[in-house]
Structures are given as C-alpha cells and as structure tokens.
Write a protein that holds these residues in place. Sequence first.
Motif, PDB file in Angstrom:
ATOM      1  N   ALA A 202      40.725  48.894 -18.595  1.00 58.14           N
ATOM      2  CA  ALA A 202      41.054  48.655 -19.739  1.00 58.14           C
ATOM      3  C   ALA A 202      42.045  47.510 -19.381  1.00 58.14           C
ATOM      4  O   ALA A 202      43.078  48.155 -18.647  1.00 58.14           O
ATOM      5  N   THR A 203      42.014  46.406 -19.830  1.00 58.66           N
ATOM      6  CA  THR A 203      43.182  45.225 -19.478  1.00 58.66           C
ATOM      7  C   THR A 203      44.089  45.008 -20.539  1.00 58.66           C
ATOM      8  O   THR A 203      43.373  44.671 -21.562  1.00 58.66           O
ATOM      9  N   PRO A 204      45.263  44.593 -20.180  1.00 60.64           N
ATOM     10  CA  PRO A 204      45.918  44.067 -21.224  1.00 60.64           C
ATOM     11  C   PRO A 204      45.535  42.590 -21.934  1.00 60.64           C
ATOM     12  O   PRO A 204      45.604  42.364 -23.023  1.00 60.64           O
ATOM     13  N   GLU A 205      44.635  41.760 -20.986  1.00 64.59           N
ATOM     14  CA  GLU A 205      43.957  40.731 -21.493  1.00 64.59           C
ATOM     15  C   GLU A 205      43.177  40.778 -22.911  1.00 64.59           C
ATOM     16  O   GLU A 205      43.130  39.997 -23.487  1.00 64.59           O
ATOM     17  N   LEU A 206      42.294  41.777 -22.696  1.00 57.94           N
ATOM     18  CA  LEU A 206      41.704  42.297 -23.778  1.00 57.94           C
ATOM     19  C   LEU A 206      42.147  43.416 -24.761  1.00 57.94           C
ATOM     20  O   LEU A 206      41.466  44.374 -25.264  1.00 57.94           O
ATOM     21  N   GLY A 207      43.645  43.584 -24.953  1.00 60.63           N
ATOM     22  CA  GLY A 207      44.195  44.712 -25.711  1.00 60.63           C
ATOM     23  C   GLY A 207      43.656  45.904 -25.351  1.00 60.63           C
ATOM     24  O   GLY A 207      43.727  46.945 -26.172  1.00 60.63           O
ATOM     25  N   HIS A 208      43.516  46.172 -24.151  1.00 62.14           N
ATOM     26  CA  HIS A 208      43.070  47.536 -23.279  1.00 62.14           C
ATOM     27  C   HIS A 208      41.791  47.934 -24.100  1.00 62.14           C
ATOM     28  O   HIS A 208      41.725  49.183 -24.453  1.00 62.14           O
ATOM     29  N   SER A 209      40.965  47.226 -24.358  1.00 62.93           N
ATOM     30  CA  SER A 209      39.581  47.641 -24.862  1.00 62.93           C
ATOM     31  C   SER A 209      38.580  47.840 -24.013  1.00 62.93           C
ATOM     32  O   SER A 209      38.536  46.893 -23.006  1.00 62.93           O
ATOM     33  N   VAL A 210      37.404  48.475 -24.099  1.00 62.09           N
ATOM     34  CA  VAL A 210      36.519  48.818 -23.254  1.00 62.09           C
ATOM     35  C   VAL A 210      35.127  48.668 -23.764  1.00 62.09           C
ATOM     36  O   VAL A 210      35.072  49.044 -24.799  1.00 62.09           O
ATOM     37  N   HIS A 211      34.165  48.041 -23.052  1.00 66.72           N
ATOM     38  CA  HIS A 211      32.799  47.895 -23.661  1.00 66.72           C
ATOM     39  C   HIS A 211      31.490  48.369 -22.792  1.00 66.72           C
ATOM     40  O   HIS A 211      30.794  47.501 -22.352  1.00 66.72           O
ATOM     41  N   PRO A 212      31.785  49.424 -22.074  1.00 65.10           N
ATOM     42  CA  PRO A 212      30.628  49.825 -21.152  1.00 65.10           C
ATOM     43  C   PRO A 212      29.218  49.765 -21.705  1.00 65.10           C
ATOM     44  O   PRO A 212      28.965  50.474 -22.672  1.00 65.10           O
ATOM     45  N   GLU A 213      28.408  49.079 -20.994  1.00 64.48           N
ATOM     46  CA  GLU A 213      27.004  49.072 -21.403  1.00 64.48           C
ATOM     47  C   GLU A 213      26.290  50.111 -20.624  1.00 64.48           C
ATOM     48  O   GLU A 213      26.154  50.007 -19.516  1.00 64.48           O
ATOM     49  N   VAL A 214      25.756  51.149 -21.268  1.00 62.21           N
ATOM     50  CA  VAL A 214      25.337  52.334 -20.669  1.00 62.21           C
ATOM     51  C   VAL A 214      23.715  52.060 -20.755  1.00 62.21           C
ATOM     52  O   VAL A 214      23.070  51.979 -21.715  1.00 62.21           O
ATOM     53  N   GLY A 215      22.980  52.094 -19.353  1.00 56.46           N
ATOM     54  CA  GLY A 215      21.533  52.012 -19.269  1.00 56.46           C
ATOM     55  C   GLY A 215      21.134  53.343 -18.733  1.00 56.46           C
ATOM     56  O   GLY A 215      21.620  54.136 -18.608  1.00 56.46           O
ATOM     57  N   GLY A 216      19.654  53.333 -18.592  1.00 58.47           N
ATOM     58  CA  GLY A 216      18.792  54.377 -17.844  1.00 58.47           C
ATOM     59  C   GLY A 216      18.738  55.386 -19.010  1.00 58.47           C
ATOM     60  O   GLY A 216      18.390  56.646 -18.481  1.00 58.47           O
TER      61      GLY A 216
END
Length: 528
Positions: free
Chosen positions: A106-120
């Motif tokens: 989570a980075t400050p550049e994106l407001g500490h948001s995360v969007h992991p794309e889970v596959g499998g």
Amino acid sequence: MADLHLSRRTVLGHGTAGAAALMLGTGLWSADPAWSTPAAIDDPFTLGVASGDPLPDGVVLWTRLAPDPFAADGLGGMPPTPVRVEYEVAADHRFRKVVRRGSVVATPELGHSVHPEVGGLLPDRVYHYRFRAAGHLSPVGRTRTTPPAHGRPAELRFAFASCQAWQDGHYTAYDHMAEEDLDFVVHLGDYLYESGVRSNRRGVTTDPKFHTETFDLARYRLQYALYKAEEPLRKAHARFPWIVTFDDHEVENNWAGDVSQADTEPDQDPAVFRQRRAAAFQALYEHQPLRRAQMPRGPGMRIHRRLGYGRLADLTMLDTRQYRDDQADGDGESATSTARFDPDRTILGARQRDWVLGNFSRSGAQWQILGNQAPMGRTDKDPGPAELVWLDPWDGYVADRNRLLAEADRRGVRNLVVITGDRHQNYAWDLKRDYQDPESPTVGAEFVGTSITSGGDGVDVGPDGETFLAANPHMKFFNAQRGYARVHVDRRRWTTDFRVVPYVQRPGAPVATRASVVVEDRVPGVQV
C-alpha cells in the motif's frame, strides 16, 4: 496494458510514481518483506473490505488503510511510507482451508489502497478473504467466482443500485441487500456526490471540512471516507463482489467529456476540469474493487468492460460520460430542441459503440445485459402532443440510441435488457427501435432503478408518476420510493423485483417488494 510486460525495475526506475504505486498495490509483484511496517497505528481497516469484477478463476480484492479516515489532509492518518499488506483467500469462513496467500504494498501515492487480483480459483465457488497489516486483521469478506465461460448455469441472481447521496438519508437499503442471496452487485453510478453536506436530511451537524464542494484529491478522498463510514454500505461490499461504474456525480453534475457543467461560463478552462477529473478518477480507483485495466491515466479511465456469466448472460458496462458530446441546448429539459436528433451527436463515442456492437455479434450468451448510467428509453414529461424530455440522458442523443437499438435488432440479439440508474425512480418499460415512429417494434427491455437515498423519502407514484405513465405508453411500471432492484435470471425468463423502503431520513426502515416485472425468453419488452 503494455505496462504489465515491463519488469519491476523498469517500472520503478522509469515509470511514473503512480504507475509504480499501482503495480505494487495490485499483486503483480509480491511485496518484499523489507517494506516498512508502521510501529504503532490504530485499526487501519475502518473503510472495510471489498471484492469485485468476478471471473471464473478469480476476483480483485480491495481495502484502503485509513486509521483516521477523516484526517483533513485526506491521507487517512497513515505515514507517508509504503506498507506491506498480506491477504488470504479461503474456502471456509474460519480460514482452515486457505487456498491463496500473498502480499502487496500500500503506497501513499494511491492513498494506501490495494487491489490484489487473485487468480487460480475454482469457478462458481464462494470464497472468504481477509487482510493483515501493521499487526491488525481486517473484517472477513465473502466473494464468489463466476461459472466457466462455456458453462450453462441454471440461474443468476444479482442486485443493482445507484445514487446514494449521503446528505439525503440513511443507507438502510444496503442492510437489506446484504441479507439477499446474490451472485454479485452492480452499482450504476453516483456512488458519491461532489457537493458539501452542511445541510442534510439526516438532521445531524457535520464537520466543516465536509461543507465544501469536492475539487481536489484530498477532498474527494474525504468524501469517499464519509460515505464508506456507513456500516450498511461496508456490509454489502463485504458480502458480495461488486461491479461498478461511474456516472456524473463522482466528478461533477452533468459533465460531458472534457466539458464541465460550468460550460456556460466564458472563462471556463477545459484543462482545469481535466485536472479535477483526474483527481476524481484517482479517488474512485482508490476506493473501489477495480482491476489494473481500470487504472486511471490522468483524466482518462477505461471503465467500459464486459463480464460473462457462462453462456447464460453477458454484462457490458457502458461509459456514457467520457466520450459523449456536450449536451444539446443546455443540460436541462426541452420541448423544442432539434439538435438532440443530430445524427453526428454521440453519447458513447464511435469506438465504444463499435465495441458494444461487436460484442453483440460475438457473444453466445442468452441474455445481453447493458449496465447503463442514465435512462436509455424515452421519458416524455408532456402527456399531450408535445414531447418534453431531459437532454442529459439518451433522449439528448437520439441518433446514438436508434443506432444501438437497431443494430441489436439487426444482429439478432436474443434478449436485450438494459439496467439503469440516475433517475431516483423505478421504471419498467419497452425499448423501441425508434420512439418517433408509433409503429416501431420493441427490441428490448429497460429497468431503471431508484436511488438508495438521493431525493430523501420517496413516494409510491405521485403526480410525476401519473404524468409519466400517461405520456409514455411504453412505460409499464413506475414507483418513486427508495431502494434497489433484485434480479433473477434463468433460461426461461428474467424477473426484476423492485425492493423499496418507505423512508430513509431516519434509520430502520423495513423492505418490501413493490412489484415484480418479467421478461420472457425471446419476447422483447416487459410484462408486469
């Protein structure tokens, strides 16, 4: 996306800070354990968790770290450093059968948001997920994958909603939605409103930092935090995967392409509006379960996309804002506009329209669903011989509407159903190939869903409904209460249940089904 083929070093060394931050937050690379962990912060999961855009083999997960979501600077109370976020996906809610683990940054550049794309993951399965960061464990979310691309599922159940102005009432409808048995939720826009909330129908006193209109990134972040502070909304996000788009209020009322609503002001600078739009799109991405393909690029964002549900249904999410021409003859209503019939005017843009039509030809799905922001069908407000219509929705872009519906008919779309938000009213009506021709054939059905709260406490029919029913013979049902639409689709029919609450200006309203409207397989139009 070409960036996906670049190495980690290339993106971090030569890409923009935003591109690097995006890659770190999506799970394209695993998070290095060396990434910092704050020494001590309060619970960072105040905005909840979510999943979205389900596929047969995976979903995108979302959270944003914000121990102080109402911090005036819009940074959520986080330090200006990257933070490692771990996630787990399990086949059971107790996480005894974990099937996927990973970590993102989570980075400050994106407001500490995360969007992991889970596959499998396996198709057509329920999964549970959670995050861990800075020693804290998130709430547990529940999600579901879709059936195999060539599978033939027996049914599909989903809900759609729109228009949730915080200042107009409580999100009670989401409490009820969270108790439904659904495969996913579609949100059709106006997830937030750009206006300040000093005056509100909730009868509460608000902090002055929420009194101003939103213009910059920090203020948009605060507005999302205000909306996501509502527990019913967080509950509905955590219960189902969501498929989201935007309409106008995520940026500014009635915007069109590069044109602000303030297009009548002689000193309007499109560059200033594009800067505002870039901030709005970034904040939207930071607060929604969207994939890498929806990454904003400055003032642009690819939000139109298609998701399948086996061979039963295809859902095409439209974008009726970024590529449209400015509204004809102003943004309001008109009985005299001839410009709205101009064959060169477009609400979709030529490239997006060709993409939609190409999907019609290529799809083998039984039901073609268009997720649409503003009503496609004609809404005449004059029961007499004149035609009084709003110019912001498809009534202001008649040629584009006629082209789309004629091509759906010509290309043999088996069942065309449009689901729509924006209007704060429930409609069920027939889509005509050409509304100017009384003998024009019906080529599809449209269900317009009411608002979650916008407009405050609603009414059942009222004078507006009586006028619309008298002026629009293709309209088969009208209601102006608040709520959402619940849909059941199988191989024989489509059923929309209009789920309504009697009030929103105080909490605790019950929910009821006001009407159930059906579309039969291979029979265009609605049956009440």
